[in-house]
Design a protein around this motif. Structure first.
Motif, short mmCIF file in Angstrom:
data_model
loop_
_atom_site.label_atom_id
_atom_site.label_comp_id
_atom_site.label_asym_id
_atom_site.label_seq_id
_atom_site.Cartn_x
_atom_site.Cartn_y
_atom_site.Cartn_z
N GLN A 179 0.83 -1.21 0.00
CA GLN A 179 0.00 0.00 0.00
C GLN A 179 0.86 1.26 0.00
OE1 GLN A 179 -2.62 -1.27 3.35
NE2 GLN A 179 -4.29 -0.67 2.01
N GLN A 180 2.07 1.16 0.53
CA GLN A 180 2.97 2.31 0.51
C GLN A 180 3.47 2.62 -0.90
OE1 GLN A 180 6.10 1.61 3.35
NE2 GLN A 180 4.69 1.02 4.99
N LEU A 181 3.34 1.64 -1.81
CA LEU A 181 3.85 1.78 -3.17
C LEU A 181 2.73 1.70 -4.21
CD1 LEU A 181 6.78 -0.75 -2.69
CD2 LEU A 181 7.02 1.74 -2.80
N LYS A 182 1.49 1.90 -3.78
CA LYS A 182 0.37 1.61 -4.67
C LYS A 182 0.30 2.52 -5.89
CE LYS A 182 -3.12 4.24 -2.05
NZ LYS A 182 -4.39 4.12 -1.30
N ASP A 183 0.88 3.71 -5.83
CA ASP A 183 0.85 4.60 -6.99
C ASP A 183 1.80 4.13 -8.10
OD1 ASP A 183 -1.01 6.23 -5.79
OD2 ASP A 183 0.50 7.57 -4.92
N GLN A 184 2.83 3.36 -7.72
CA GLN A 184 3.79 2.86 -8.71
C GLN A 184 3.56 1.39 -9.07
OE1 GLN A 184 5.25 4.11 -5.59
NE2 GLN A 184 4.99 6.17 -6.40
N ALA A 185 2.70 0.71 -8.31
CA ALA A 185 2.59 -0.74 -8.44
C ALA A 185 1.33 -1.18 -9.17
CB ALA A 185 2.63 -1.38 -7.06
N GLU A 186 1.45 -2.31 -9.85
CA GLU A 186 0.28 -3.00 -10.37
C GLU A 186 0.45 -4.49 -10.11
OE1 GLU A 186 -0.20 -3.91 -14.76
OE2 GLU A 186 1.20 -2.23 -14.89
N ILE A 187 -0.67 -5.17 -10.00
CA ILE A 187 -0.68 -6.59 -9.67
C ILE A 187 -0.94 -7.41 -10.93
CG2 ILE A 187 -1.69 -8.39 -8.22
CD1 ILE A 187 -0.47 -6.16 -6.58
N VAL A 188 -0.16 -8.45 -11.12
CA VAL A 188 -0.42 -9.46 -12.15
C VAL A 188 -0.63 -10.79 -11.43
CG1 VAL A 188 0.52 -10.75 -14.08
CG2 VAL A 188 0.87 -8.29 -13.97
N MET A 189 -1.77 -11.41 -11.65
CA MET A 189 -2.09 -12.69 -11.02
C MET A 189 -1.70 -13.82 -11.94
SD MET A 189 -3.61 -12.03 -8.06
CE MET A 189 -4.30 -13.66 -7.79
N ALA A 190 -0.97 -14.80 -11.43
CA ALA A 190 -0.62 -16.00 -12.20
C ALA A 190 -1.37 -17.20 -11.64
CB ALA A 190 0.89 -16.25 -12.15
N ILE A 191 -1.90 -18.03 -12.52
CA ILE A 191 -2.58 -19.25 -12.08
C ILE A 191 -2.28 -20.35 -13.09
CG2 ILE A 191 -4.74 -18.48 -13.17
CD1 ILE A 191 -6.22 -20.20 -11.06
N ASN A 192 -1.92 -21.51 -12.59
CA ASN A 192 -1.59 -22.66 -13.42
C ASN A 192 -2.87 -23.22 -14.04
OD1 ASN A 192 -0.87 -25.29 -14.37
ND2 ASN A 192 0.89 -25.29 -12.99
N ALA A 193 -2.90 -23.31 -15.36
CA ALA A 193 -4.10 -23.80 -16.05
C ALA A 193 -4.44 -25.22 -15.62
CB ALA A 193 -3.90 -23.73 -17.56
N ALA A 194 -3.41 -26.03 -15.31
CA ALA A 194 -3.67 -27.40 -14.85
C ALA A 194 -4.37 -27.41 -13.50
CB ALA A 194 -2.35 -28.17 -14.77
N ASP A 195 -4.07 -26.43 -12.64
CA ASP A 195 -4.75 -26.34 -11.35
C ASP A 195 -6.23 -25.99 -11.52
OD1 ASP A 195 -2.43 -26.96 -10.03
OD2 ASP A 195 -1.91 -24.88 -9.55
N ILE A 196 -6.52 -25.19 -12.53
CA ILE A 196 -7.92 -24.86 -12.81
C ILE A 196 -8.65 -26.12 -13.26
CG2 ILE A 196 -9.49 -23.47 -14.22
CD1 ILE A 196 -7.22 -21.45 -14.57
N GLU A 197 -8.01 -26.89 -14.12
CA GLU A 197 -8.62 -28.08 -14.68
C GLU A 197 -8.95 -29.12 -13.61
OE1 GLU A 197 -10.21 -30.29 -17.84
OE2 GLU A 197 -9.49 -28.22 -17.80
N LYS A 198 -8.06 -29.25 -12.62
CA LYS A 198 -8.29 -30.27 -11.58
C LYS A 198 -8.94 -29.71 -10.32
CE LYS A 198 -3.56 -30.01 -9.70
NZ LYS A 198 -2.28 -30.72 -9.56
N ASN A 199 -9.43 -28.46 -10.42
CA ASN A 199 -10.14 -27.84 -9.29
C ASN A 199 -9.32 -27.86 -8.00
OD1 ASN A 199 -12.65 -27.03 -10.46
ND2 ASN A 199 -13.27 -29.18 -10.50
N LYS A 200 -8.04 -27.47 -8.11
CA LYS A 200 -7.18 -27.46 -6.94
C LYS A 200 -7.73 -26.48 -5.90
CE LYS A 200 -2.38 -27.17 -5.44
NZ LYS A 200 -0.97 -26.99 -5.85
N VAL A 201 -7.74 -26.92 -4.65
CA VAL A 201 -8.35 -26.15 -3.56
C VAL A 201 -7.28 -25.54 -2.67
CG1 VAL A 201 -9.78 -26.31 -1.48
CG2 VAL A 201 -10.46 -27.52 -3.57
N ARG A 202 -7.46 -24.29 -2.31
CA ARG A 202 -6.61 -23.65 -1.33
C ARG A 202 -7.01 -24.17 0.05
NH1 ARG A 202 -5.15 -17.21 -0.46
NH2 ARG A 202 -4.75 -17.40 1.76
#
Length: 493
Positions: free
Chosen positions: A60-83
């Motif tokens: 939050q101290q760097l929010k004006d300079q920062a952006e978030i990129v979310m990565a997710i493994n397509a294989a985890d989506i396919e097998k419904n991996k649970v957190r």
């Protein structure tokens, strides 16, 4: 609860370290955030005093300079991996995290589907994200990764990946869980950036393993237990040892991929800024442990809990024997056994005595209360009520929920809602208790004790329903179960 970690010192030191690394590269920095940005309950369990959202405060101290990129493994989506700690699938957690980031003013630029191979579930998720206005990019599997460096660092390797369009100087790459492809996303982006004439750097922020703790320290072993399904193994960083003559702990995937990173920097920038995988990191957690023994004790309990979870998953058919064997090895290395789970024995003893499921809860002062199955209450519900009584100084014989309150709810469940068991789930018991609290001061006193349950240990002699398991999680309690079903039926909810 005993405190072993100075969270304020951690936030201060970690912020300074990250700012220092950003300044080092000057132009554009891809910062891989390992572990969990929000709700890092593993860290808070093994480092008592660590607050689950500490990392977010720094961002939050760097929010004006920062952006978030979310990565997710397509294989985890396919097998419904649970957190495991939240009980939701990785793809649903991506949506949750995007909402959470936006809610605190952080900009989420896009989502990357890593190891994409046209999985139907991954394609459906991409369509859903794009319909919600979220940009999605695909990164593909690369044959021979991570050893085939000439192919990886080429137009047929990272070059085939879609270039993720970013607009800010600090790009934070994070994910719903381990094995999502965060580092590969960062390295792929570096390749594309330099091809476009943009200078960019890479750094890694991962809490575990803690590089300046011993290799077999229980805190590091607990991380190995948490990632046993990924085949992660903690190891001495050989590159760091050779470069500096100092011992540092890293894990196998970072050590394996380090030659890739070195080769990439040398190929696209002429020189690598790092001499070891440990150099890539900015982790200050090891400097903020204020009571090593408290952290050791907490980490040992986490290892045992992970083992119990694996046993239950094996019983349910969602984990194989190999995972259990790996966790047994970690337990041996940590010098612990199932007997070190103090809350388990009383639950098991009561179950043997009554011939029915039983549960136990260990309170903050070490006291253990139990609960047995009755016609009105399931074992977990009974244990929870007894825990609230003990915490509130309420006499054991006082009935917080009389039969005239519980029985109509049971009739509703079985007669009108189609439930076979009349016993109420824990959340239903708490709702009933809240209703009673409107007119009963003793029930209100019991409800006021709920915050004291956070961090308490609980054990059930049988595998609980997802509803009860989820309620324990929401209360912040550390639950384990014996790998046994309540009945001998083939189908279990």
């Amino acid at each position: 609860m005993e405190i072993g970690f100075d969270n304020e010192k951690y936030v201060r030191m970690q912020s300074e370290k990250i700012k220092e690394r950003i300044a080092h590269f000057g132009g554009k920095l891809y910062l891989e955030f390992g572990g969990k940005l929000f709700d890092d309950y593993h860290a808070s369990r093994v480092l008592p005093g660590f607050k689950p959202d500490s990392k977010v405060k720094m961002l939050q101290q760097l929010k004006d300079q920062a952006e978030i990129v979310m990565a997710i493994n397509a294989a985890d989506i396919e097998k419904n991996k649970v957190r495991g700690d939240l009980g939701i699938t990785y793809d649903m957690d991506v949506l949750r995290l995007i909402d959470a980031f936006r809610g605190i003013g952080l900009y989420v630029g896009s989502v990357v589907l890593t190891q994409y191979a046209a999985q139907p579930a991954a394609e459906a998720f991409q369509n859903r994200l794009e319909s919600l206005g979220v940009k999605v990019f695909r990164h593909y599997t690369i044959p021979g990764y991570p050893s085939n460096i000439p192919l990886i660092v080429s137009d047929e390797g990272y070059g085939k990946n879609e270039y993720v369009e970013t607009s800010r100087s600090l790009v934070v790459v994070t994910a719903p869980g381990p094995g999502s492809g965060k580092m590969a996303t960062c390295l792929s982006q570096l390749y594309h950036e330099y091809k476009r004439g943009v200078k960019a750097g890479y750094a890694k922020f991962e809490t575990f393993p803690i590089w300046n703790l011993p290799l077999k320290h229980p805190v590091n072993l607990a991380y190995e237990a948490a990632t046993a399904d990924l085949n992660d193994v903690n190891m001495i960083d050989p590159f760091h040892l050779e470069a500096y003559g100092e011992t540092a702990v890293n894990y196998n995937r970072d050590v394996e991929v380090f030659p890739v990173l070195n080769a990439m920097f040398e190929k696209i920038a002429g020189k690598s800024p790092y001499r070891s995988p440990t150099d890539m990191g900015v982790n200050m957690a090891g400097n903020c442990i204020i009571d090593d023994e408290v952290c050791r004790k907490a980490a040992r309990q986490e290892i045992i809990r992970r083992y119990y979870t694996a046993l239950c998953e094996q019983r349910q058919g969602s984990a194989d024997d190999e995972l259990v064997y790996k966790l047994e090895l970690v337990m041996n290395q940590a010098g612990v056994s199932l007997e070190d789970r103090e809350v388990a024995a009383p639950a098991r003893a009561l179950a043997e005595e009554t011939g029915l499921p039983a549960a136990a809860i260990q309170l903050p002062d070490g006291t253990i209360v139990t609960g047995k199955t009755t016609a009105l209450l399931g074992a977990s519900s009974a244990a929870l009520i007894n825990a609230l009584k003990a915490l509130g100084g309420i006499h054991k014989k006082i009935h917080l929920l009389p039969a005239l309150i519980i029985e109509p709810i049971q009739r509703l469940k079985t007669t009108h809602l189609g439930n076979r068991s009349p016993l109420l789930h824990i959340d239903e018991i708490l709702i009933a208790l809240a209703i009673c609290a409107a007119t009963n001061p003793t029930a209100e006193l019991a409800l006021q004790q709920l915050p004291k349950l956070r961090g308490c240990e609980a054990h059930s002699s049988v595998i609980l329903s997802k509803v009860d398991e989820g309620t324990f999680r929401k209360l912040g309690m550390n639950l384990t179960c014996d790998p046994q079903y309540e009945t001998k039926k083939l189908y279990h909810k």
